[in-house]
Design a protein around this motif. Sequence first.
Motif, short mmCIF file in Angstrom:
data_model
loop_
_atom_site.label_atom_id
_atom_site.label_comp_id
_atom_site.label_asym_id
_atom_site.label_seq_id
_atom_site.Cartn_x
_atom_site.Cartn_y
_atom_site.Cartn_z
N TYR A 96 0.83 -1.21 0.00
CA TYR A 96 0.00 0.00 0.00
C TYR A 96 0.86 1.26 0.00
CZ TYR A 96 -2.92 3.75 1.82
OH TYR A 96 -3.55 4.97 2.01
N TYR A 97 1.83 1.33 0.91
CA TYR A 97 2.62 2.55 1.04
C TYR A 97 3.58 2.75 -0.13
CZ TYR A 97 0.86 3.67 5.67
OH TYR A 97 0.04 4.02 6.72
N VAL A 98 4.11 1.65 -0.67
CA VAL A 98 4.99 1.79 -1.84
C VAL A 98 4.18 2.25 -3.05
CG1 VAL A 98 6.43 0.52 -3.49
CG2 VAL A 98 6.71 0.14 -1.04
N ALA A 99 2.95 1.74 -3.19
CA ALA A 99 2.10 2.17 -4.30
C ALA A 99 1.75 3.65 -4.19
CB ALA A 99 0.82 1.33 -4.33
N VAL A 100 1.58 4.14 -2.96
CA VAL A 100 1.25 5.55 -2.75
C VAL A 100 2.47 6.44 -2.92
CG1 VAL A 100 0.47 7.23 -1.01
CG2 VAL A 100 -0.71 5.04 -1.23
N GLU A 101 3.62 6.00 -2.39
CA GLU A 101 4.86 6.79 -2.45
C GLU A 101 6.01 5.93 -2.95
OE1 GLU A 101 5.13 10.15 0.80
OE2 GLU A 101 4.66 8.24 1.79
N PRO A 102 6.06 5.62 -4.24
CA PRO A 102 7.11 4.73 -4.77
C PRO A 102 8.53 5.26 -4.59
CG PRO A 102 5.84 5.75 -6.56
CD PRO A 102 5.12 6.04 -5.29
N VAL A 149 13.02 -6.35 -3.67
CA VAL A 149 12.48 -7.05 -4.84
C VAL A 149 10.97 -6.84 -4.94
CG1 VAL A 149 12.05 -9.32 -5.85
CG2 VAL A 149 14.31 -8.77 -4.94
N LEU A 150 10.27 -6.99 -3.81
CA LEU A 150 8.82 -6.78 -3.80
C LEU A 150 8.48 -5.35 -4.19
CD1 LEU A 150 5.96 -7.78 -3.22
CD2 LEU A 150 6.33 -7.23 -0.80
N GLY A 151 9.22 -4.39 -3.67
CA GLY A 151 9.00 -2.99 -4.00
C GLY A 151 9.20 -2.72 -5.49
N GLY A 152 10.24 -3.33 -6.06
CA GLY A 152 10.48 -3.18 -7.49
C GLY A 152 9.34 -3.74 -8.33
N LEU A 153 8.80 -4.88 -7.90
CA LEU A 153 7.67 -5.48 -8.61
C LEU A 153 6.43 -4.60 -8.52
CD1 LEU A 153 8.06 -9.22 -7.54
CD2 LEU A 153 8.44 -8.27 -9.82
N TYR A 162 4.76 -3.23 -11.83
CA TYR A 162 3.51 -3.86 -12.25
C TYR A 162 2.28 -3.41 -11.47
CZ TYR A 162 6.78 -7.02 -14.56
OH TYR A 162 7.77 -7.52 -15.34
N GLY A 163 2.47 -2.57 -10.46
CA GLY A 163 1.35 -2.09 -9.68
C GLY A 163 1.07 -2.99 -8.48
N PRO A 164 0.25 -2.52 -7.55
CA PRO A 164 -0.03 -3.27 -6.32
C PRO A 164 -0.75 -4.60 -6.57
CG PRO A 164 -1.47 -1.34 -6.49
CD PRO A 164 -0.44 -1.22 -7.57
N GLU A 165 -1.35 -4.76 -7.76
CA GLU A 165 -2.05 -6.02 -8.07
C GLU A 165 -1.10 -7.21 -8.12
OE1 GLU A 165 -2.15 -3.29 -9.94
OE2 GLU A 165 -4.16 -2.51 -9.55
#
Length: 198
Positions: free
Chosen positions: A34-40, A140-144, A148-151
């Motif tokens: 959630y937070y990475v999607a909001v503030e990458p 790695v998860l953050g990069g994905l 590709y988005g939070p989905e």
Amino acid sequence: MAALAPLGGVWAIFIISFIDSSVFGIPIDPVFVYYVAVEPRRVILYAVMASLGSALGSTVPYLIGYKGGEELVAKKLGPQRFARMHDLSEKYGDLALIIPALMPLGFPFKPFVFMAGVTEMRYIHFLLAIFAGRLLRFIVLGGLIIAYGPEILSFLMAAIHHHRPLTFAVIGAIVAAIVLIVWLFKSRTRQGVEISVA
């Protein structure tokens, strides 16, 4: 999430990661996503805080293993599983924590933390091993997420749920390849030092 929202993403991630690793199983991945999607742009900071919270929170099961000793942990894990994990921990040391720390949500990580306490792994090594494994995992998860988005989390969870053995086998193979490359690099560096000294 609502209670922690005023603290901001950094401390929310740290606190939930700490609680998840210490006492209650509160999955950190959806919060991180959630937070990475909001503030990458803050992905590295979030990965560091999630890893730090996980390492410090793991102190609780580590101390249970350290103080409770083999009998308590063997009773919790079962004799066969205990013997197998004890051998892995004794044989591979830090790697016996780094590799499980890299694994995705759903992998039983806490037994390895208990075992680190039972085998009396040095505390600083314990913290660094978990921090290193978790940091690589969250980066790695953050990069994905950014790519590709939070989905992507839903996709990964579905893959793990329907193809668990294959998923863990693929991840294990990737981790093994990384470990082998690091080991070969260290061996060549050590040989180079020995040749120069000779």
